[in-house]
Design a protein around this motif. Structure first.
Motif, PDB file in Angstrom:
ATOM      1  N   VAL A  79       2.261   1.514  -3.535  1.00  0.00           N
ATOM      2  CA  VAL A  79       1.241   1.916  -4.512  1.00  0.00           C
ATOM      3  C   VAL A  79       0.871   3.384  -4.322  1.00  0.00           C
ATOM      4  O   VAL A  79       0.715   4.134  -5.299  1.00  0.00           O
ATOM      5  CB  VAL A  79      -0.017   1.023  -4.385  1.00  0.00           C
ATOM      6  CG1 VAL A  79      -1.158   1.573  -5.234  1.00  0.00           C
ATOM      7  CG2 VAL A  79       0.299  -0.399  -4.800  1.00  0.00           C
ATOM      8  N   ARG A  80       0.751   3.814  -3.064  1.00  0.00           N
ATOM      9  CA  ARG A  80       0.410   5.214  -2.800  1.00  0.00           C
ATOM     10  C   ARG A  80       1.519   6.143  -3.276  1.00  0.00           C
ATOM     11  O   ARG A  80       1.254   7.218  -3.828  1.00  0.00           O
ATOM     12  CB  ARG A  80       0.146   5.402  -1.312  1.00  0.00           C
ATOM     13  CG  ARG A  80       0.069   6.859  -0.865  1.00  0.00           C
ATOM     14  CD  ARG A  80      -0.849   7.040   0.300  1.00  0.00           C
ATOM     15  NE  ARG A  80      -2.249   6.946  -0.089  1.00  0.00           N
ATOM     16  CZ  ARG A  80      -3.249   7.375   0.679  1.00  0.00           C
ATOM     17  NH1 ARG A  80      -2.989   7.907   1.866  1.00  0.00           N
ATOM     18  NH2 ARG A  80      -4.485   7.275   0.279  1.00  0.00           N
ATOM     19  N   PHE A 124       0.829  -1.200   0.000  1.00  0.00           N
ATOM     20  CA  PHE A 124       0.000   0.000   0.000  1.00  0.00           C
ATOM     21  C   PHE A 124       0.865   1.253   0.000  1.00  0.00           C
ATOM     22  O   PHE A 124       0.582   2.214  -0.722  1.00  0.00           O
ATOM     23  CB  PHE A 124      -0.927  -0.009   1.212  1.00  0.00           C
ATOM     24  CG  PHE A 124      -1.759   1.248   1.344  1.00  0.00           C
ATOM     25  CD1 PHE A 124      -2.836   1.462   0.493  1.00  0.00           C
ATOM     26  CD2 PHE A 124      -1.468   2.196   2.305  1.00  0.00           C
ATOM     27  CE1 PHE A 124      -3.606   2.619   0.601  1.00  0.00           C
ATOM     28  CE2 PHE A 124      -2.232   3.351   2.414  1.00  0.00           C
ATOM     29  CZ  PHE A 124      -3.298   3.559   1.566  1.00  0.00           C
ATOM     30  N   ALA A 139       1.216   6.318  -7.027  1.00  0.00           N
ATOM     31  CA  ALA A 139       0.048   7.113  -7.418  1.00  0.00           C
ATOM     32  C   ALA A 139       0.320   8.604  -7.249  1.00  0.00           C
ATOM     33  O   ALA A 139      -0.139   9.429  -8.061  1.00  0.00           O
ATOM     34  CB  ALA A 139      -1.171   6.705  -6.597  1.00  0.00           C
ATOM     35  N   SER A 151      -3.232  -3.379  -3.627  1.00  0.00           N
ATOM     36  CA  SER A 151      -2.376  -3.839  -2.526  1.00  0.00           C
ATOM     37  C   SER A 151      -2.870  -5.171  -1.972  1.00  0.00           C
ATOM     38  O   SER A 151      -2.081  -6.094  -1.739  1.00  0.00           O
ATOM     39  CB  SER A 151      -2.346  -2.794  -1.404  1.00  0.00           C
ATOM     40  OG  SER A 151      -1.898  -1.547  -1.888  1.00  0.00           O
ATOM     41  N   LEU A 169      -8.320   5.691  -3.178  1.00  0.00           N
ATOM     42  CA  LEU A 169      -7.963   4.793  -2.088  1.00  0.00           C
ATOM     43  C   LEU A 169      -8.706   3.467  -2.178  1.00  0.00           C
ATOM     44  O   LEU A 169      -8.091   2.391  -2.143  1.00  0.00           O
ATOM     45  CB  LEU A 169      -8.257   5.469  -0.752  1.00  0.00           C
ATOM     46  CG  LEU A 169      -8.091   4.613   0.515  1.00  0.00           C
ATOM     47  CD1 LEU A 169      -6.632   4.222   0.706  1.00  0.00           C
ATOM     48  CD2 LEU A 169      -8.603   5.364   1.729  1.00  0.00           C
ATOM     49  N   GLU A 218      -5.898   1.908  -4.851  1.00  0.00           N
ATOM     50  CA  GLU A 218      -4.763   1.636  -3.963  1.00  0.00           C
ATOM     51  C   GLU A 218      -4.991   0.396  -3.098  1.00  0.00           C
ATOM     52  O   GLU A 218      -4.149  -0.517  -3.072  1.00  0.00           O
ATOM     53  CB  GLU A 218      -4.493   2.865  -3.090  1.00  0.00           C
ATOM     54  CG  GLU A 218      -4.004   4.064  -3.889  1.00  0.00           C
ATOM     55  CD  GLU A 218      -3.856   5.320  -3.044  1.00  0.00           C
ATOM     56  OE1 GLU A 218      -3.184   6.255  -3.490  1.00  0.00           O
ATOM     57  OE2 GLU A 218      -4.426   5.365  -1.924  1.00  0.00           O
TER      58      GLU A 218
END
Length: 337
Positions: free
Chosen positions: A45-46, A42, A49, A209, A201, A205
């Motif tokens: 990925v965040r 996570f 992003a 994840s 989110l 995301e």
């Protein structure tokens, strides 16, 4: 040779069923690995992003609006993380109790002015009116904190509450509940930015994840520990899986097991107060064949591999010299406690 003749030549293979407590601990270990992997993914990925222009711009603007509203403050000097101004004042040792109260109250009126500029005078007046109503309703030891005289609201001289109580029971709750609620629901731009980030989110995301973490935790290891289709937790506790032939499950069945367990049990458990997981664990402990839901659906069994070998096929079992040419009995009798 016909299928019936082949079945009659199957070797008789016996295993011990894995003990319930070992299966539970193996599953808990896998769950811990899943949680840690999900959090790490996570974060990655965040970060990825945030590299996209639209995402970065929305996050920057959202932070800017929070700072401009006065309702949020950097958690520490120089920090980019924001916390509510009420929490900041509560935790700060740089202000007296009276300072905290007056600063918090001033923030309320400043936010009302900001609302008037960004949204309109109606919202500004509504905030001030609501604050006046709120503080007139509050009391300490049956004495109101505030009284109204000549259309003016002032502190009640008969109320003996300390300034920290004025802060904690009047200003801070109104900031946290009402003002932040106004910002989140009455400011169109803020609502749009929040919605954009929420969709990012919950639709991108978290799903990415969770899905990748699940594959790494529950599927990839079954192709590493092919004999018994083990996860890391089951490999540690020496637990393997066999199919209705008492042989190693095929990769297709292993994939189906992963899909049922991960999406029908774990994912649904997140949104149903863990009901599917509870049902599956109950089946593991009390059903006739001690199978979890996924194993019940696919007719699989978890067995103890300590000192035992799971065979990929009949020929491998025959070569090992396992009681060849005996027709197998019912699965329940050959996989025993």
């Amino acid at each position: 040779m016909s299928e019936e003749q082949t079945e009659n030549l199957l070797p008789e293979i016996k295993y011990l069923r894995a003990k319930f407590w070992r299966r539970i601990f193996a599953n808990l270990l896998d769950l811990i690995i899943l949680i840690i992997t999900t959090f790490l993914l996570f974060a990655g990925v965040r970060a990825i992003a945030s590299c996209f222009g639209s995402v970065s711009a929305s996050q920057s603007r959202l932070k800017q609006m929070r700072e401009e509203s006065g309702l949020y403050h950097p958690k520490e000097e120089g920090s980019s993380e924001l916390i509510s101004i009420a929490d900041y004042l509560e935790d700060s040792s740089d202000y007296t109790a009276a300072d905290k109260y007056y600063l918090a109250e001033q923030t309320i009126f400043d936010f009302a002015e900001y609302s008037g500029i960004e949204v309109g005078e109606n919202l500004k007046n509504k905030i001030i009116e609501s604050y006046n109503e709120f503080r007139l309703e509050q009391s300490y030891l049956s004495k109101p904190y505030f009284i109204e005289e000549n259309s003016q609201i002032k502190e009640n001289p008969d109320c003996k509450a300390s300034k920290i109580l004025y802060f904690q029971n009047i200003a801070a709750p109104f900031l946290n509940d009402y003002c932040e609620g106004c910002l989140a629901s009455k400011f169109p731009e803020y609502v749009d930015l929040t919605l954009f980030n929420s969709r990012l989110l919950f639709l991108i995301e978290l799903p990415i994840s969770y899905a990748v973490a699940g594959i790494l935790t529950y599927l990839v290891p079954t192709f590493i520990f092919r004999r018994g289709r083990k996860t890391f937790g089951k490999a540690l506790y020496k637990i393997g899986v066999v199919d209705s032939r008492v042989l190693n499950p095929t990769w297709k069945r292993s994939l189906a097991r992963f899909a049922i367990f991960y999406f029908a049990i774990l994912l649904l458990s997140v949104v149903t107060f863990a009901i599917p997981a509870i049902i599956s664990v109950t089946m593991m402990g009390f059903s006739k064949k001690r199978q979890g839901f996924a194993d019940y659906m696919l007719d699989l069994q978890e067995i103890d591999t300590a000192g035992s070998t799971i065979f990929f096929n009949i020929q491998e079992a025959e070569v090992s010299g396992v009681n060849n040419y005996k027709k197998p009995v019912d699965f329940q009798s050959i996989v025993r406690e």
